[in-house]
Design a protein around this motif. Structure first.
Motif, PDB file in Angstrom:
ATOM      1  N   ASN A 134       0.795  -1.274   0.015  1.00 18.22           N
ATOM      2  CA  ASN A 134       0.067  -0.083  -0.012  1.00 18.22           C
ATOM      3  C   ASN A 134       0.692   1.276  -0.121  1.00 18.22           C
ATOM      4  N   GLN A 137       2.385   1.764  -3.436  1.00 21.82           N
ATOM      5  CA  GLN A 137       1.226   2.224  -4.228  1.00 21.82           C
ATOM      6  C   GLN A 137       1.164   3.706  -4.067  1.00 21.82           C
ATOM      7  N   MET A 138       0.953   4.132  -2.764  1.00 23.37           N
ATOM      8  CA  MET A 138       0.730   5.604  -2.731  1.00 23.37           C
ATOM      9  C   MET A 138       1.742   6.332  -3.252  1.00 23.37           C
ATOM     10  N   ILE A 140       4.010   5.783  -5.382  1.00 18.43           N
ATOM     11  CA  ILE A 140       4.136   5.864  -6.851  1.00 18.43           C
ATOM     12  C   ILE A 140       2.912   6.787  -7.371  1.00 18.43           C
ATOM     13  N   GLU A 141       1.802   6.557  -6.734  1.00 20.15           N
ATOM     14  CA  GLU A 141       0.733   7.546  -7.419  1.00 20.15           C
ATOM     15  C   GLU A 141       1.370   8.996  -7.056  1.00 20.15           C
ATOM     16  N   GLU A 142       1.720   9.290  -5.871  1.00 15.87           N
ATOM     17  CA  GLU A 142       2.283  10.533  -5.670  1.00 15.87           C
ATOM     18  C   GLU A 142       3.312  11.169  -6.552  1.00 15.87           C
ATOM     19  N   ARG A 144       3.912   9.911  -9.447  1.00 12.42           N
ATOM     20  CA  ARG A 144       3.281  10.244 -10.901  1.00 12.42           C
ATOM     21  C   ARG A 144       2.691  11.703 -10.870  1.00 12.42           C
ATOM     22  N   ARG A 145       1.947  11.913  -9.780  1.00  6.77           N
ATOM     23  CA  ARG A 145       1.305  13.299 -10.056  1.00  6.77           C
ATOM     24  C   ARG A 145       2.406  14.487 -10.126  1.00  6.77           C
ATOM     25  N   GLU A 161       7.396   3.756 -16.242  1.00  5.70           N
ATOM     26  CA  GLU A 161       6.088   3.476 -15.294  1.00  5.70           C
ATOM     27  C   GLU A 161       6.933   2.512 -14.292  1.00  5.70           C
TER      28      GLU A 161
ATOM     29  N   GLU C  23      -9.275  -2.579 -15.613  1.00  6.08           N
ATOM     30  CA  GLU C  23      -8.036  -1.761 -15.042  1.00  6.08           C
ATOM     31  C   GLU C  23      -6.795  -2.656 -14.759  1.00  6.08           C
ATOM     32  N   ARG C  27      -2.876  -3.134 -16.663  1.00  3.97           N
ATOM     33  CA  ARG C  27      -1.533  -3.150 -16.299  1.00  3.97           C
ATOM     34  C   ARG C  27      -0.173  -3.947 -16.897  1.00  3.97           C
TER      35      ARG C  27
END
Lengths: 430, 846, 165
Positions: A134, A137-138, A140-142, A144-145, A161, C23, C27
């Motif tokens: 988790n 994942q968070m 990575i998302e941040e 990316r932003r 990616e 989704e 990937r």
């Protein structure tokens, strides 16, 4: 008194590093900027090669050299797989980075991708690390932003990616080719080498697999230079190492040290705070459960890759497990044998059959039903250690052989009395 | 362009040099030197896993032993296959494999051909060092064909890889991990794939054995005779194995045939052999006396037939007698059969087309001959740049051809398929198109038109007119294919130069057959890379000697080699009509299960009832027997030497595997003996002499020989008959009724098709096939089902103007709306008894 | 393949999480790679990896249900039967073993009245001994529904169990 040298763990424990902002405040993502804007991929590889960085997963292959195996001008995509399947019993270092400094790992991955020409990285994380997955994942998302993952990273025209892939409970997927087959959605069967993953790996494309700790060392090497990193440690083991100390010690933990400054015994004393109750040490496994156990009288050697090798073992994944004088070594040998029996993928003959046979023999010995010749039989089975597809069979053999060699008398003690009785019982009635 | 061969490397194995193409595995290079490196998991047709570790060898300068199956031969390599290190490792692997292996060799069917036994004797130890409880697994029931004994399995995974990589259905897998690993099907369900039996051959130990052969013999008692499978037109090379001391056939194995089945066969061919052992046979000739069939001697039966036929022919001429022979017996039998009618009875009433009513005497297949279609599906798909399948459900029709197409698809050759219902081949196709059942002609016409337009090719005026006669306005909608879809397929065809077309029976049989074949041939011409050459078109007749029956001249209007007959006789339909109207006084049915095969069962039944004199000759008591005035017992395929011509025109010889059943004669013997009653001057010749007669009579067989046919090397030449004319005259008008809306009270179109696991033909005389057969069902579209309140599995009654049957309903999106599909032929579910062929309308009731 | 099509009435993943399927499939460059992520999703939706769940995942990936069974049985985390509301996984490997994992396990077994691999009658708890969870430096350790508990003692695990509602 020996002390830690914190490079990878520098801010851990003292600062919150989970967001890009926090990480940047501590100098994070500077190395990525350097790698993307000031260096060519070849220069990154060169820098890492010069640092002497070796794989921290256990096998210790030089990282720079591994990267250089990617064929030039390939038409297929190149993949980077981060091995976060940390499963070797005793090993608990990678998860500290994952859970407490995820951007360090992401930065290392991005630089590595740049170096090998990859635009897609996968982090294969063991299924049990719910929290770690988790957090990654968070992160990575941040990232990316923040323009650190995705298209045109940092405006330098580099696309990359990163995807998290959760395993689901299979030690063998920490073996690099088992990891690849698992990531391809199959049973995690290791593959024969050659071909090596750098030539034909994930989806038959050139692939590099690096451990979490290895990749996390990359940013500092790029930022401060390979020579700076190589100045730490010994010739065969440069930089810092994360060592996991567990078992019978007062203060178990993960410690980042430079090798060569202390003996094994000093490490256990200074970092582990000694053995509970002041008991004596009986044995120490120096590099994760697969590595041959050392006896107490072998602990006064320098804590280096070279010296441990000379003593017949290996620093492996950096997991040191201490066993005090109360430990039944036959029980531990059986426990480890059961682990490998449980984790053998079952694909190839020696490992599938051998790990089970080990357990059957050791279980009998432990229950007092051993037969004379069992020790010789176990050792004879051990001779097939290099006939399997992957190293798991060897990893199962080494502890059995080492426990037999180092603590043979404990095995003999369990076999002898019983066998006399057994013979008497089975003697034909005249 | 210069041809460069593969790069060669020279290596040394056990001190001897060998030169092989680069990339050859060491294990194969060694075999060239006669060195057989022991192995379990390696098989040259499967992916390499190198997991058994038995084939480890020592290679100079390589520290660890390497598996010789996965290590490619390299220049200058020095390999040792019998060094101490290698032998020691081999002994250890053998010991590992044997520690858990049960010692049940005495009751194991693999005994005698078991690699575990062989290698143990050669490389193993005499004693075991294993003293613990052996691992055991539960034993599942995975169907009537294959016995899975997991305790004997050494997990080489050959079966798993075969099912996944070749059979195309990963039904067998390894589950669990480590020492608990074992082979299973999903939740222990029965295996469904029709190629599963090949895993028995691949299994090196006794883990997978044949349930059908189980405990009936030991392999060393078996004697092999080369034969050709008689269950479809592929004509797989097989070995029929029987026990020396009895005439019981106990095993069928594939026999290597590079151009046909290679080393595989389907489960129908493999496990159906008990039809040859069946006690349910015609054993003695029988003659009807006072209404009952009573046993008699051959002499009496033949005498009686001759007497009756002489009377009938004497009074009314040869035209009063007719013969229908199924497309199954040998070329020799077929040839003699038509000779008997033509030469002795002076009758041209001969036909082998038992399954469809031809639109004109030159049916779809003959049209393809006239158009010089290549008619070699196996040869064609091997070299084509793309394979286009029209109107065929290969998995249910020709299993091994299905397998070969699948192989081409996995080799990267695009396969396109248009059929009226989904097939199991769809998943490997690069494109799949569906059209409404019965609308084959409008679909083909539209496709041809659009393809020609895209290729800017001009069609003949006759062709243009024909096409437009099939395209009345909303033609696409009627055919159930959208404009866009046909355009899409036309686009693909336009770019498919070098493609080959394979056309199934749903398109080339029946009244529309000739037109469909014309359209398909025209399409094939457009795609051909050989301008002016024969159209790359192959029809797929289904029976084991469909091609032979055509070549032998079992037609009312064409003799051997398709030679036109001056005064054509009657075809099957006309003969049956003749039986009813009294113009035909005698009918001989030879190897023809007419009641089940003829599309109008009612007509066939009335004809058999009515005809004054009916002779039925067959090996099995088919449902025609009760109508016979005289019944003649024939030998089975396994009891007879003969040649058969497969779908590729390959003339292949089967040897008699067992002695003839006492009391039965082969087809050849029976016809020769009958001919003697006329003093025909036919000496008692053997089949090889008859084959010589065939080679003289059939121009495109002229280079064929009995010897070559025995080696599978004989292929019929292209037919070259200039007198052939086919016209499109039948076009729109005669077919129009098919496209009319259904009858008011019968709103559904009945659609039929083949089903591999039904009980058609000889299948019902093989108990194993009967136990494997899947019950008949009626497939409906969910929308239709909803309208009439039918649910999945509910029994429904299908009623046509001629009869009705009850079947469980199956609701599927695969079904076309307004259609009810019934696949397969079942003796007790006479789906051919519902309607007349050109009025396929039924109603469905709960 | 209509004649072998499974006539499955419920397709829970497709009904409940259609977007998630797409989704996940997006990937990966190859479809099969989605098998483990889809099985996690199936676990979530079906409660465990039931045969129906395997069939549905197989359909999504266009592979045989047997292939999926092969995968499910390879990865020990996937439960083949219902687990408790609280699924307790206790590490029994070397570092935890040396520091008292066996006592922890025994305590749990006694407290819950079940053996390892079982589920309590009320369905609240299930207990499993597992391999190393990489909590070696804070051994012994366990996870309950994925949440980690460290430095366990018999007293401490009873407290933890009792504190769960």
């Amino acid at each position: 008194m020996a002390e830690e040298t914190r490079v990878l763990l520098q801010h851990i424990g003292s600062a919150d590093l989970l967001t890009v902002k926090d990480y940047r405040e501590k100098g994070g993502y500077r190395a990525l900027e350097i790698a993307l804007k000031d260096k060519t991929p070849e220069q990154i590889v060169e820098e890492v090669a010069q640092s002497g960085l070796k794989g921290r997963g256990g096998a210790g292959f030089p990282t720079g050299m591994k990267w250089s195996f990617i064929p030039k001008d390939v038409e297929k995509p190149v993949y980077l797989c981060c091995n976060a399947d940390e499963s070797e019993p005793g090993t608990c270092k990678d998860r500290i980075i994952i859970e407490q400094n995820p951007h360090l790992l992401l930065e290392g991955i991005l630089i590595a991708c740049r170096a090998i020409g990859s635009h897609q990285a996968f982090i294969y994380i063991r299924g049990e690390f719910h929290r770690g997955a988790n957090i990654l994942q968070m992160a990575i998302e941040e990232a990316r932003r923040e323009g650190l993952i995705g298209k045109n990273i940092l405006g330098a025209g580099f696309d990359c990616e990163i995807a998290v892939y959760r395993g689901a409970g299979a030690y063998i997927c920490g073996e690099e080719t088992g990891l690849l087959t698992s990531l391809e959605g199959q049973r995690g069967y290791p593959r024969n080498k050659p071909p090596f993953p750098a030539v034909a790996g994930l989806y038959d494309c050139p692939t590099i697999i690096n451990n979490v700790e290895t990749l996390s060392a990359v940013p500092v090497i790029i930022e401060k230079g390979g020579a700076w990193y190589a100045a730490y440690g010994t010739e065969k083991s440069s930089g810092t190492r994360l060592l996991c100390l567990s078992g019978h010690v007062n203060t178990p933990g993960v410690y980042e040290i430079v090798l060569g400054n202390m003996t094994i015994r000093e490490f256990i004393r200074d970092f582990g705070g000694g053995v509970p109750g002041g008991r004596k040490i009986k044995g120490v496994i120096p590099g994760g459960s697969s590595m041959p156990v050392l006896r107490d009288d072998q602990l006064d050697i320098p804590l280096t890759v070279e010296d441990i090798q000379k003593a017949g073992s290996s620093l492996g994944s950096g997991a040191m497990i201490v066993m005090d004088e109360t430990v039944d070594m036959v029980e531990i040998a059986l426990l480890l044998a059961k682990f490998y029996e449980h984790e053998s993928c079952g694909q190839c003959t020696p490992c599938r059959e051998g790990t089970h046979w080990f357990v059957q023999i050791l279980e009998a010995v432990q229950q007092g039903e051993g037969r004379p010749g069992d020790i010789e039989l176990l050792l004879d089975i051990c001779r097939s250690e290099y006939t399997s597809i992957c190293p798991l069979w060897a990893a199962a053999v080494w502890p059995v052989r080492a426990f037999l060699k180092q603590f043979r008398e404990e095995f003999e003690a369990k076999i002898q009395p019983r066998s006399m009785e057994a013979e008497a019982e089975t003697a034909p009635a005249s | 362009m210069s041809q460069t061969g593969p790069e060669m490397v020279t290596l040394t194995i056990d001190g001897r040099q060998v030169t092989v193409p680069k990339g050859t595995p060491i294990i194969d290079a060694a075999l060239q030197l006669g060195i057989d490196i022991p192995h379990y998991c390696y098989d040259k047709d499967l992916s390499v896993v190198a997991s058994c570790r038995l084939c480890l060898v020592e290679i100079e300068k390589v520290p660890k032993l390497q598996p010789s199956c996965s290590t490619p031969a390299a220049e200058g390599q020095v390999v040792y296959t019998r060094s101490d290190k290698v032998l020691d490792a081999r002994r250890m692997q053998m010991e590992f494999l044997l520690v858990q292996h049960p010692l049940d060799c005495p009751v194991c069917d693999q005994g005698g051909e078991c690699k575990l036994q062989d290698y143990s004797r050669e490389h193993g130890a005499e004693d075991t060092r294993f003293h613990y409880r052996r691992r055991t697994f539960p034993k599942p029931d995975i169907g009537p064909f294959i016995d899975l004994e997991r305790n004997r399995c050494i997990l080489c995974s050959r079966c798993v890889r075969f099912m996944d990589e070749i059979a195309g259905n990963a039904e067998l897998v390894v589950v669990n991990r480590g020492w608990k690993s074992h082979i299973t099907t999903f939740q222990d369900q029965p295996l469904k794939n029709e190629f599963a039996g090949n895993t028995i051959d691949l299994c090196p130990v006794g883990a997978l054995t044949s349930k059908v052969t189980r405990f009936r013999t030991r392999v060393w008692e078996l004697k092999s005779k080369p034969s050709i499978c008689s269950l479809c037109s592929v004509g797989c090379s097989i070995d029929l194995q029987h026990r020396n001391r009895t005439r019981e056939i106990l095993r069928v194995l594939p026999r290597l045939s590079e151009k046909v089945n290679y080393r595989w066969i389907c489960d129908i061919g493999r496990f159906g052999f008990d039809q040859f052992n069946s006690d349910n046979r015609l054993k003695k000739p029988a003659i009807r006396i006072n209404g009952d069939l009573q046993e008699t001697s051959w002499a009496n039966a033949l005498g009686e037939i001759a007497k009756k036929l002489k009377v009938i022919v004497g009074a009314r001429g040869g035209a009063a007698a007719g013969g229908i022979i199924g497309p199954r017996p040998s070329n020799e039998t077929l040839f003699l059969f038509q000779q008997f009618f033509r030469e002795i009875l002076k009758s041209n009433n001969v036909d082998h087309r038992t399954e469809f009513i031809p639109g004109q005497q030159d049916d779809g297949f003959l049209t393809s001959i006239a158009l010089r279609a290549v008619n070699q599906p196996f040869e064609e798909i091997r070299k084509a740049s793309a394979v286009i399948l029209l109107g065929t459900d290969l998995p249910n029709e020709l299993p091994i051809l299905h397998l070969q197409v699948r192989e081409r698809a996995s080799a990267g050759i695009p396969v396109y398929l248009a059929h009226h219902r989904p097939t199991r081949l769809d998943s490997v196709c690069s494109g799949v198109w569906g059209y409404r059942p019965g609308f084959e002609t409008p679909f083909l016409a539209d496709l041809l038109k659009k393809t020609a337009q895209k290729m800017e090719s001009l069609l003949s005026q006759e062709m243009e007119e024909t096409i437009s006669s099939f395209l009345p306005g909303a033609e696409n909608e009627a055919a159930g294919v959208s404009e866009q879809q046909v355009n899409e397929l036309a686009n693909i065809l336009q770019q498919s130069n070098g493609a080959t077309l394979l056309v199934g029976e749903s398109m080339f049989t029946g009244k529309a057959g000739p037109v469909n074949v014309r359209l398909a041939a025209e399409l094939a011409h457009l795609l051909s890379s050989d301008v002016g050459g024969p159209p790359p078109l192959s029809l797929l007749p289904l029976h084991n000697n469909s091609r032979g029956a055509a070549d032998m001249g079992c037609y009312p209007h064409r003799g051997p080699g398709f030679e036109p007959i001056e005064k054509p006789g009657r075809n099957t339909a006309q003969m049956l009509e003749g039986c009813i109207d009294g113009s035909l006084q005698a009918l001989i049915l030879f190897n023809a299960d007419l009641l089940n095969e003829y599309p109008d069962r009612d007509l066939a039944r009335r004809a058999l009832e009515k005809v004054p004199f009916l002779v039925v000759a067959d090996a099995y008591p088919f449902s025609t027997i009760p109508y016979a005035d005289i019944a003649l017992p024939l030998s089975t395929h396994a009891e007879e030497d003969g040649t058969y011509t497969n779908v590729d025109g390959r003339i292949q010889r089967a040897l008699a595997a067992v002695a003839q059943l006492e009391g039965a004669l082969t087809g050849v013997q029976a016809i020769l003996a009958l001919g003697e009653r006329w003093g025909a001057g036919w000496r008692q010749v053997n089949p090889s002499r008859i084959f010589e007669m065939i080679a003289r009579a059939v121009p495109h067989y002229k280079d064929a020989s009995w010897t070559d046919a025995g080696k599978g090397r004989c292929v019929a030449k292209p037919v070259n008959i200039s007198l052939f004319q086919t016209s499109l005259s039948l076009a729109a008008s005669s077919l129009a009724s098919s496209y009319k809306p259904p009858l008011p009270d019968y709103p559904f179109r009945l659609v039929r098709g083949r089903f591999l696991f039904d009980d058609s033909g000889e299948k019902r005389f093989a108990p194993s096939l009967v136990s494997r057969r899947e019950e008949c069902w009626a497939e409906m579209h969910p929308g239709d089902a909803k309208k009439i309140g039918v649910h999945e599995g509910v029994m429904v009654s299908l009623e046509g103007v001629l009869g009705s049957i009850r079947l469980p309903a199956r609701i599927s999106n695969a079904a076309a709306p307004g259609c009810v599909t019934v696949l397969g032929r079942y003796d007790d579910k006479p789906v051919n008894g519902l309607t007349a062929e050109d009025q396929p309308w039924i109603k469905v009731q709960l | 393949m209509p004649e072998t099509l499974h006539n499955q009435e419920t397709r829970k993943i497709r009904d409940q999480q259609p977007g998630k399927i797409d989704e996940i499939l997006r990937r990966f460059p190859q479809k099969k790679s989605a098998s483990i992520p889809l099985l996690y999703l199936a676990w979530d939706i079906y409660g465990y990896i039931s045969p129906e769940a395997m069939i549905e995942v197989a359909e999504i990936l266009d592979v045989s249900p047997a292939y999926i069974q092969g995968i499910v049985s390879f990865y020990t985390m996937f439960p083949l039967k219902m687990t408790g509301n609280y699924h307790i996984e206790v590490c029994a490997n070397i570092s935890c073993h040396l520091t008292g994992a066996q006592e922890v396990l025994k305590t749990l077994e006694n407290r819950l009245g079940i053996h390892c691999g079982e589920r309590t009658g009320d369905g609240r708890f299930s207990l499993q001994a597992v391999e190393c969870l990489a909590g070696c430096s804070s051994a012994p350790c366990m996870q309950i529904n994925g949440k980690e508990y460290t430095h366990l003692t018999p007293e401490k695990v009873i407290e933890i169990i009792d504190s769960l509602d």
